[in-house]
Design a protein around this motif. Structure first.
Motif, short mmCIF file in Angstrom:
data_model
loop_
_atom_site.label_atom_id
_atom_site.label_comp_id
_atom_site.label_asym_id
_atom_site.label_seq_id
_atom_site.Cartn_x
_atom_site.Cartn_y
_atom_site.Cartn_z
N LYS A 95 0.83 -1.21 0.00
CA LYS A 95 0.00 0.00 0.00
C LYS A 95 0.86 1.26 0.00
O LYS A 95 0.55 2.24 -0.68
N LEU A 96 1.95 1.23 0.76
CA LEU A 96 2.79 2.41 0.89
C LEU A 96 3.55 2.72 -0.39
O LEU A 96 3.72 3.89 -0.77
N HIS A 97 4.01 1.69 -1.10
CA HIS A 97 4.90 1.90 -2.25
C HIS A 97 4.20 1.81 -3.60
O HIS A 97 4.82 2.16 -4.62
N ILE A 98 2.97 1.34 -3.65
CA ILE A 98 2.36 1.04 -4.94
C ILE A 98 2.24 2.26 -5.84
O ILE A 98 2.35 2.15 -7.07
N ASN A 99 2.02 3.45 -5.26
CA ASN A 99 1.87 4.65 -6.08
C ASN A 99 3.15 5.01 -6.83
O ASN A 99 3.09 5.73 -7.84
N PHE A 100 4.30 4.53 -6.35
CA PHE A 100 5.59 4.92 -6.94
C PHE A 100 6.28 3.76 -7.64
O PHE A 100 7.39 3.91 -8.14
N SER A 101 5.64 2.59 -7.68
CA SER A 101 6.28 1.40 -8.23
C SER A 101 6.49 1.49 -9.74
O SER A 101 7.35 0.80 -10.27
N TYR A 102 5.73 2.33 -10.42
CA TYR A 102 5.88 2.44 -11.87
C TYR A 102 7.12 3.24 -12.26
O TYR A 102 7.74 2.97 -13.29
N ALA A 103 7.48 4.20 -11.44
CA ALA A 103 8.59 5.07 -11.79
C ALA A 103 9.84 4.83 -10.95
O ALA A 103 10.94 5.20 -11.36
N ASP A 104 9.69 4.23 -9.78
CA ASP A 104 10.82 4.06 -8.88
C ASP A 104 11.12 2.57 -8.74
O ASP A 104 10.27 1.79 -8.28
N SER A 105 12.32 2.16 -9.09
CA SER A 105 12.68 0.75 -9.08
C SER A 105 12.72 0.20 -7.65
O SER A 105 12.39 -0.97 -7.41
N SER A 106 13.11 1.04 -6.69
CA SER A 106 13.15 0.59 -5.30
C SER A 106 11.75 0.27 -4.78
O SER A 106 11.53 -0.77 -4.15
N SER A 107 10.79 1.15 -5.07
CA SER A 107 9.42 0.90 -4.64
C SER A 107 8.85 -0.33 -5.33
O SER A 107 8.12 -1.13 -4.72
N LYS A 108 9.19 -0.51 -6.62
CA LYS A 108 8.71 -1.69 -7.34
C LYS A 108 9.26 -2.96 -6.70
O LYS A 108 8.52 -3.94 -6.53
N GLN A 109 10.53 -2.95 -6.31
CA GLN A 109 11.11 -4.13 -5.69
C GLN A 109 10.49 -4.40 -4.32
O GLN A 109 10.27 -5.56 -3.95
N HIS A 110 10.19 -3.35 -3.56
CA HIS A 110 9.51 -3.52 -2.28
C HIS A 110 8.15 -4.23 -2.48
O HIS A 110 7.79 -5.14 -1.73
N CYS A 111 7.42 -3.77 -3.49
CA CYS A 111 6.10 -4.36 -3.76
C CYS A 111 6.21 -5.81 -4.18
O CYS A 111 5.45 -6.68 -3.70
N LEU A 112 7.15 -6.13 -5.07
CA LEU A 112 7.29 -7.50 -5.55
C LEU A 112 7.73 -8.44 -4.44
O LEU A 112 7.22 -9.56 -4.31
N THR A 113 8.68 -8.00 -3.63
CA THR A 113 9.14 -8.85 -2.52
C THR A 113 8.01 -9.13 -1.54
O THR A 113 7.81 -10.27 -1.10
N ALA A 114 7.26 -8.09 -1.19
CA ALA A 114 6.14 -8.27 -0.26
C ALA A 114 5.07 -9.18 -0.84
O ALA A 114 4.52 -10.04 -0.14
N ALA A 115 4.77 -9.01 -2.15
CA ALA A 115 3.74 -9.83 -2.78
C ALA A 115 4.18 -11.29 -2.84
O ALA A 115 3.37 -12.22 -2.62
N ARG A 116 5.46 -11.53 -3.13
CA ARG A 116 5.95 -12.91 -3.15
C ARG A 116 5.85 -13.55 -1.77
O ARG A 116 5.49 -14.73 -1.64
N ASN A 117 6.19 -12.78 -0.74
CA ASN A 117 6.06 -13.32 0.62
C ASN A 117 4.62 -13.72 0.91
O ASN A 117 4.36 -14.75 1.56
N MET A 118 3.67 -12.93 0.45
CA MET A 118 2.27 -13.17 0.77
C MET A 118 1.72 -14.42 0.11
O MET A 118 0.83 -15.07 0.66
N VAL A 119 2.22 -14.78 -1.07
CA VAL A 119 1.66 -15.93 -1.79
C VAL A 119 2.49 -17.19 -1.64
O VAL A 119 2.10 -18.25 -2.16
N THR A 120 3.62 -17.11 -0.93
CA THR A 120 4.37 -18.34 -0.62
C THR A 120 3.97 -18.88 0.75
O THR A 120 4.24 -20.05 1.05
N PHE A 121 3.36 -18.05 1.58
CA PHE A 121 2.77 -18.47 2.87
C PHE A 121 3.80 -19.11 3.80
O PHE A 121 3.45 -19.96 4.62
N GLY A 122 5.05 -18.70 3.67
CA GLY A 122 6.09 -19.25 4.54
C GLY A 122 6.27 -20.74 4.37
O GLY A 122 6.74 -21.42 5.29
#
Length: 605
Positions: free
Chosen positions: A493-520
């Protein structure tokens, strides 16, 4: 030729009377009327509406019928029947002063009116019905049964089989408790489960002060039916829901000693239930009821270090009524956990059902300071872990400013859940405030808030127990899975607005999303029932993958295939997220709707 009605006034002895004469039909004034002028105009039967004479005749007939009806009430059926919506309540007030046997005679175990009828308004006052009067369901209900979605639109609801009783039979109540209590923490249950179960099974009447209040009992029974997978019970789900809604609305009129706390619990359970089955407006209403009740009772000021005068929750003979002090540390713990359960519910409902620009913090509005200390796990209160010196002051504000708690408070699983919900809500609230054309001062203020909450999220993440090697069936596993998902969703939620233009925000979003769908590494199909907000969290992760797949396709050969970050890898993650949504959607209308929206978004790229 249409004939009119002529009335000619003629003398007769010393009296006057009307004599009817034959009309010749001449318009606009007939012959007899020209010969004997009168004030009233001629009336003809072929006019556009009923004549005045006909209207008067009908009025006279109606009044005569009504007069006969009033004079002979036993021989006629009233044309208008008035209903007193409070009659049941007033009757119960009078009957509660009589011996229990006068309420429901043993020779008539069932009253003519079903308690699940919309006209039933019984309150939390004792009914006096012994357990043997509650056995109508037991002969028809089994603990098991064919599985089926309680929210299925094809289900045909029937009237309650325990017609005229306040609650189902003892055996059925045991079954419903067994279905609900193992999963109760996922749906906002904050009362002590062991104490609640013991009090529920006492052989006392429905509404007895030693048993839980009718509102919370009815809400728990509703959840037990919803989770039962027993077709005979599921056919009664609508009736159970009606009963629970009635008691939640009327129990505050009664005199149950725990009416405030138990009504609060009922409102929370109903809000989660209505959210789960897709009745969003009603879920928001019951959430608002819970928030109002928690604040009115002062649950946000429990053990406050600040001077705080208890609020008056009512008046009796012009004397203020305040909530009684907790009887013991367990009840005080229930009040503490009750407040935080309401706060989490409010944040979940706000994010799940409100547009991003409307995400607000009612419980953290100016003038509302939360001093209640962080909750313990409900079992810890009976172990004496709520020490006498524990106090609270600006609990949420200090967490968002400092992120690291000192002392022994704030580290329980329940407290971690609350903190993760706060971070998720705060991130969504901040994301909704972003606009690309901010003024310079607004931009710097937003940047400072963004960096602050991002720092709190990352610090909080380091305090979380890992998900690996946990027992998938343990209730604590479901709680930790939710906490991790909330934290990752906060990052998205925090980084999604900047994920299109900022590579760091995009990586934050992808890492968090991967964590959520691997379920540990856990098998999500075996986890069991989960909080309804999980669907909203997984939707956020799925949208991250959909956006990135769309970006990869637009860049064609920007990434080599079959490597980390390739379209195949993103598709695999997306399928995992959609599979989780599909599993949760089997019994949740909300998640089913969310899965449909994800499928539509994916088909559009």
């Amino acid at each position: 030729m249409s004939l009119g009605v002529c009335k000619v006034l003629k003398p007769f002895s010393v009296h006057l009377r009307f004599l009817k004469t034959k009309c010749d039909g001449v318009k606009p004034v007939c012959g007899p009327c020209r010969m004997h002028p009168k004030d009233d105009d001629c009336e003809y039967s072929d006019g556009p509406g009923r004549s005045r004479t006909k209207v008067l005749e009908d009025t006279v007939s109606r009044l005569e019928a009504r007069l006969h009806e009033l004079e002979n009430p036993d021989d006629t059926t009233p044309s208008v029947t008035l209903h007193d919506p409070y009659r049941s309540y007033h009757d119960s007030q009078q009957l509660s002063k009589s011996p229990p046997s006068l309420l429901i005679p043993e020779t008539h175990p069932y009253s003519p009116l079903s308690p699940f009828s919309p006209t039933s308004t019984s309150s939390s006052l004792p009914s006096g019905r012994p357990w043997r009067s509650f056995s109508a369901l037991d002969t028809k209900t089994e603990s098991g049964g064919s599985s089926g979605s309680s929210s299925s639109p094809q289900r045909q609801y029937t009237s309650s089989p325990f017609l005229g009783t306040d609650e189902p039979g003892f055996i059925t109540i045991q079954t419903l408790l067994d279905k609900f209590l193992p999963h109760c923490l996922e749906f906002g249950f904050f009362l002590n489960p062991n104490r609640f179960r013991e009090a529920t099974l006492l052989p006392l009447s429905f509404g007895h002060p030693s048993r839980p209040s009718p509102a919370v009992l009815s809400a728990v029974y509703l959840w037990g039916v919803h989770l039962s997978h027993s077709e005979p019970l599921l056919l009664q789900e609508h009736s159970f829901m009606t009963r629970a809604l009635q008691h939640a609305a009327t129990d505050l009129l009664g005199a149950h000693p725990d009416v405030i706390l138990h009504t609060l619990q009922a409102e929370v359970l109903l809000a989660y239930y209505l959210l789960r089955i897709g009745r969003f407006l009603e879920a928001k209403c019951h959430t608002a009821n819970a928030v109002s009740l928690a604040l009115a009772a002062g649950f946000h000021k429990i053990r406050s270090t600040n001077l705080y005068a208890p609020l008056a929750i009512g008046l009796s003979s012009d004397t203020p009524i305040s909530l009684h002090p907790p009887r013991d540390v367990i009840e005080e713990g229930e009040r503490i956990n009750g407040f935080w359960a309401v706060l989490m519910l409010h944040k979940y409902i706000t994010i799940a059902l409100e547009p991003p620009m409307s995400v607000c913090g009612t419980l953290e509005a100016p003038g509302i300071q939360i001093d209640t200390p962080w909750p313990l796990d409900i079992s810890h209160y009976s172990e004496g872990l709520l020490y006498p010196d524990v106090r609270g002051n600006s609990t949420v504000r200090n967490f968002l400013l400092n992120s690291v708690e000192t002392g022994n408070q704030g580290h329980s699983t329940t407290a971690l859940n609350v903190k993760a919900a706060i971070l998720f809500h705060r991130s969504a609230q901040l994301a909704g405030q972003w606009t690309p054309n901010m003024q310079t001062r607004e931009f710097y203020a937003y940047t400072a808030a963004f960096q602050s909450i991002n720092r709190v999220i990352e610090t909080f993440r380091t305090t979380l127990p890992p998900l690996a090697q946990l027992d998938v069936k343990h209730p604590g596993t479901r709680a930790l899975l939710l906490i991790h998902a909330l934290t990752d969703a906060a990052t998205i939620k925090l980084h999604i607005n900047f994920s299109y233009a900022d590579s760091s925000s995009k990586q934050h979003c992808l890492t968090a999303a991967r964590n959520m769908v691997t379920f540990g590494g856990l098998n999500i199909q075996e986890v069991g029932y989960m909080n309804p907000i999980m669907g909203t969290l997984w939707v956020a992760a799925c949208h991250v993958f959909i956006d990135e797949i769309s970006r990869v396709r637009s860049l064609a050969n920007a990434w080599p295939p079959n490597t980390e970050g390739s379209e195949d890898e993103l598709m695999e993650r997306l399928r995992s997220g959609m599979a989780a949504l599909s599993a949760l959607s089997d019994e949740s209308s909300l998640t089913k709707y969310q899965l449909t929206k994800v499928q539509e978004a994916f088909s559009a790229i």
